[in-house]
Design a protein around this motif. Sequence first.
Motif, PDB file in Angstrom:
ATOM      1  N   ALA A 187       0.816  -1.490  -0.377  1.00  0.00           N
ATOM      2  CA  ALA A 187       0.030   0.086  -0.613  1.00  0.00           C
ATOM      3  C   ALA A 187       0.761   1.336  -0.285  1.00  0.00           C
ATOM      4  O   ALA A 187       0.244   1.693  -0.715  1.00  0.00           O
ATOM      5  N   ASP A 188       2.292   1.656   0.716  1.00  0.00           N
ATOM      6  CA  ASP A 188       3.201   2.209   0.820  1.00  0.00           C
ATOM      7  C   ASP A 188       3.581   2.684  -0.497  1.00  0.00           C
ATOM      8  O   ASP A 188       3.734   3.639  -1.502  1.00  0.00           O
ATOM      9  N   PHE A 189       4.075   1.321  -1.390  1.00  0.00           N
ATOM     10  CA  PHE A 189       4.676   1.574  -2.811  1.00  0.00           C
ATOM     11  C   PHE A 189       3.373   1.920  -3.282  1.00  0.00           C
ATOM     12  O   PHE A 189       3.751   3.256  -4.921  1.00  0.00           O
ATOM     13  N   GLU A 190       2.289   2.351  -3.120  1.00  0.00           N
ATOM     14  CA  GLU A 190       0.941   2.281  -4.763  1.00  0.00           C
ATOM     15  C   GLU A 190       1.127   4.037  -4.013  1.00  0.00           C
ATOM     16  O   GLU A 190       1.022   5.107  -4.491  1.00  0.00           O
ATOM     17  N   HIS A 195       1.936   9.485  -5.959  1.00  0.00           N
ATOM     18  CA  HIS A 195       2.610  10.983  -5.732  1.00  0.00           C
ATOM     19  C   HIS A 195       3.721  10.844  -6.227  1.00  0.00           C
ATOM     20  O   HIS A 195       3.410  12.125  -7.372  1.00  0.00           O
ATOM     21  N   LEU A 196       4.544   9.913  -7.870  1.00  0.00           N
ATOM     22  CA  LEU A 196       5.479  10.221  -8.497  1.00  0.00           C
ATOM     23  C   LEU A 196       4.435  10.924  -9.499  1.00  0.00           C
ATOM     24  O   LEU A 196       5.132  11.372 -10.731  1.00  0.00           O
ATOM     25  N   ILE A 197       3.213   9.690 -10.308  1.00  0.00           N
ATOM     26  CA  ILE A 197       2.641   9.679 -11.006  1.00  0.00           C
ATOM     27  C   ILE A 197       2.524  11.582 -11.514  1.00  0.00           C
ATOM     28  O   ILE A 197       2.848  12.083 -11.631  1.00  0.00           O
ATOM     29  N   SER A 198       1.141  11.204 -10.474  1.00  0.00           N
ATOM     30  CA  SER A 198       0.925  13.674 -10.247  1.00  0.00           C
ATOM     31  C   SER A 198       2.132  14.104 -10.460  1.00  0.00           C
ATOM     32  O   SER A 198       1.736  14.795 -10.943  1.00  0.00           O
ATOM     33  N   THR A 199       2.777  14.264  -9.758  1.00  0.00           N
ATOM     34  CA  THR A 199       4.361  14.901  -9.611  1.00  0.00           C
ATOM     35  C   THR A 199       4.541  15.283 -11.171  1.00  0.00           C
ATOM     36  O   THR A 199       4.918  16.134 -11.842  1.00  0.00           O
ATOM     37  N   ILE A 200       5.424  14.356 -11.829  1.00  0.00           N
ATOM     38  CA  ILE A 200       6.047  14.157 -13.184  1.00  0.00           C
ATOM     39  C   ILE A 200       4.903  13.968 -14.169  1.00  0.00           C
ATOM     40  O   ILE A 200       5.432  15.443 -14.796  1.00  0.00           O
ATOM     41  N   LEU A 201       3.559  14.159 -13.860  1.00  0.00           N
ATOM     42  CA  LEU A 201       2.883  14.429 -14.899  1.00  0.00           C
ATOM     43  C   LEU A 201       2.392  15.850 -14.970  1.00  0.00           C
ATOM     44  O   LEU A 201       2.449  16.699 -15.804  1.00  0.00           O
ATOM     45  N   SER A 202       2.098  16.098 -13.760  1.00  0.00           N
ATOM     46  CA  SER A 202       2.087  17.714 -14.236  1.00  0.00           C
ATOM     47  C   SER A 202       2.953  18.646 -14.455  1.00  0.00           C
ATOM     48  O   SER A 202       3.317  19.188 -14.543  1.00  0.00           O
ATOM     49  N   GLY A 203       4.452  17.947 -13.637  1.00  0.00           N
ATOM     50  CA  GLY A 203       5.600  18.247 -14.353  1.00  0.00           C
ATOM     51  C   GLY A 203       5.868  18.657 -16.529  1.00  0.00           C
ATOM     52  O   GLY A 203       5.968  19.720 -16.723  1.00  0.00           O
ATOM     53  N   GLY A 205       2.859  19.046 -17.688  1.00  0.00           N
ATOM     54  CA  GLY A 205       1.407  19.570 -17.983  1.00  0.00           C
ATOM     55  C   GLY A 205       0.352  18.694 -18.451  1.00  0.00           C
ATOM     56  O   GLY A 205      -0.176  18.789 -18.832  1.00  0.00           O
ATOM     57  N   LEU A 206       0.668  17.615 -17.867  1.00  0.00           N
ATOM     58  CA  LEU A 206      -0.545  16.076 -17.904  1.00  0.00           C
ATOM     59  C   LEU A 206      -1.225  16.114 -16.867  1.00  0.00           C
ATOM     60  O   LEU A 206      -1.263  16.472 -16.091  1.00  0.00           O
ATOM     61  N   THR A 207      -2.434  15.565 -17.491  1.00  0.00           N
ATOM     62  CA  THR A 207      -3.168  15.120 -16.332  1.00  0.00           C
ATOM     63  C   THR A 207      -3.253  14.009 -16.013  1.00  0.00           C
ATOM     64  O   THR A 207      -3.167  12.859 -16.744  1.00  0.00           O
ATOM     65  N   VAL A 208      -3.301  13.206 -14.819  1.00  0.00           N
ATOM     66  CA  VAL A 208      -2.932  12.002 -14.537  1.00  0.00           C
ATOM     67  C   VAL A 208      -4.441  11.238 -14.823  1.00  0.00           C
ATOM     68  O   VAL A 208      -5.513  11.548 -14.264  1.00  0.00           O
ATOM     69  N   PRO A 209      -4.488  10.148 -15.298  1.00  0.00           N
ATOM     70  CA  PRO A 209      -5.359   9.369 -15.821  1.00  0.00           C
ATOM     71  C   PRO A 209      -6.583   9.038 -14.671  1.00  0.00           C
ATOM     72  O   PRO A 209      -5.393   8.784 -13.638  1.00  0.00           O
ATOM     73  N   ALA A 210      -7.151   8.356 -14.690  1.00  0.00           N
ATOM     74  CA  ALA A 210      -7.959   8.186 -14.208  1.00  0.00           C
ATOM     75  C   ALA A 210      -8.558   7.237 -13.125  1.00  0.00           C
ATOM     76  O   ALA A 210      -8.012   6.874 -11.254  1.00  0.00           O
ATOM     77  N   GLN A 211      -6.870   5.616 -13.730  1.00  0.00           N
ATOM     78  CA  GLN A 211      -7.082   4.505 -13.285  1.00  0.00           C
ATOM     79  C   GLN A 211      -5.093   5.314 -12.314  1.00  0.00           C
ATOM     80  O   GLN A 211      -5.512   3.884 -11.484  1.00  0.00           O
ATOM     81  N   ARG A 213      -5.338   7.712 -10.534  1.00  0.00           N
ATOM     82  CA  ARG A 213      -4.911   8.555  -9.531  1.00  0.00           C
ATOM     83  C   ARG A 213      -5.576   7.796  -7.983  1.00  0.00           C
ATOM     84  O   ARG A 213      -6.150   7.335  -8.119  1.00  0.00           O
ATOM     85  N   ALA A 214      -5.078   8.508  -7.044  1.00  0.00           N
ATOM     86  CA  ALA A 214      -4.953   8.116  -5.397  1.00  0.00           C
ATOM     87  C   ALA A 214      -6.139   7.862  -5.208  1.00  0.00           C
ATOM     88  O   ALA A 214      -7.123   8.759  -5.305  1.00  0.00           O
ATOM     89  N   ALA A 215      -6.726   6.693  -4.298  1.00  0.00           N
ATOM     90  CA  ALA A 215      -8.089   6.937  -4.141  1.00  0.00           C
ATOM     91  C   ALA A 215      -8.846   7.820  -2.657  1.00  0.00           C
ATOM     92  O   ALA A 215      -9.285   8.270  -3.520  1.00  0.00           O
ATOM     93  N   SER A 216      -7.321   7.975  -1.607  1.00  0.00           N
ATOM     94  CA  SER A 216      -7.409   8.952  -0.710  1.00  0.00           C
ATOM     95  C   SER A 216      -8.386  10.548  -1.731  1.00  0.00           C
ATOM     96  O   SER A 216      -8.699  11.410  -0.961  1.00  0.00           O
TER      97      SER A 216
END
Lengths: 218, 218
Positions: A187-190, A195-203, A205-211, A213-216
Amino acid sequence: MTLNKVTEAGIGARNKVNILAAAEKVFAQNGLKGTSVQQIADQAGIPKTNVLYYFKSKQELYLAVLKQTLSLWNSRFDLATAQDDPAETLAEYIAEKMEMSRTHPTASKIFALEIINGAPNLNRYFDEEHAQWMRGRVAIINAWIAQGKMSNVDPHYLLFHIWSSTQHYADFSAQVTRLRGSKMKKADFENATSHLISTILSGCGLTVPAQYRAASNG
Amino acid sequence: MTLNKVTEAGIGARNKVNILAAAEKVFAQNGLKGTSVQQIADQAGIPKTNVLYYFKSKQELYLAVLKQTLSLWNSRFDLATAQDDPAETLAEYIAEKMEMSRTHPTASKIFALEIINGAPNLNRYFDEEHAQWMRGRVAIINAWIAQGKMSNVDPHYLLFHIWSSTQHYADFSAQVTRLRGSKMKKADFENATSHLISTILSGCGLTVPAQYRAASNG
DNA sequence: GTCTATAGGCTGATAGAC
DNA sequence: GTCTATCAGCCTATAGAC
């Protein structure tokens, strides 16, 4: 005769696998020079001479371990094209790399030790397969940028960024565990992956695909 | 007598510095176990016995090198408070870390090798100074989040992210050089630093401060 | 295919001349 | 403070009995 050969091959194959697994574990701690054949034999639970019966030298065994490690590096990103969606492709690549760090941390460590040592046994690999792979991925990312699919980031720095931040959870697991106070669970790895997907994609200029996205985050 | 003592101390100090520099260079390639005292002596240009005259054992010399390495880790982030601006503070921290990778790559490699090895010589450091530092930084980042100054990211993953992506340019310089086709120059480090600041701050919902914006971005 | 014995070299560390 | 000589121990690798 044929049966005999098969049996022999079976024994030999099993022993080789056993030795390779033991060697991977021990090489991942102290590298080629810092590891003795005796340590590998102890880890495998066999006499030292048996190790050198299956692999002529420590160097040869190390190269076999290194080759086995490189074969794990394959990814779906290898087959990506300029027509693919960068958000999907990069998110999946980051998730794959994190899953590798979680399930094969020793492979990542062996690769790290080899590179810190100056990569003396990876000259061919770097100059051939790896450089070719890099050129191909750089071209695709540049195509995505040219199509206006993502912002103008240097593909080299983007790829180094992905590798470093994901492999860190394998290579530096001792530090991560100590500073968090407990070992990283699945779960920690997830969460770290999100965190990494969200940050790197944001850098990019991309939107994180739904699948991905963090559940929380709802 | 006093003059004599001063002279002796001067010689001793110079030799210790010379040995420490040589040891740092060699340890950074193969770690504690993979390095011999002979290698260090050759690198320092003195007989092996002289090394062991100034440092009782290889282990003691290694610990001295490791301690010297840790003393470089200091940062302005150490003194940050919840009143500071997160964008300024984090951008400066990333820039500092990249400058460390550029100017002290061997120090970073020694630290990396020690951690990959399981950090057997950093138990105290991890459990005391380092853990305390971490708790303090985590508290400040959480305060920034509570104040609505930045988005809700896990401070641990954020710090791991910064460390991994910056130290990569020191630890994996062999790979970076090979895949780029040339050694990273100062200007390349500045571009990589801009990429990292832009991406990581963007992931925190922060705007890059003017002085850390890439020149080419206008 | 597995083992013991061993060769020959390098290791960390020390003793003692200068 | 610097050096040569040396120790015991471990290293990789091989030879040869079983």
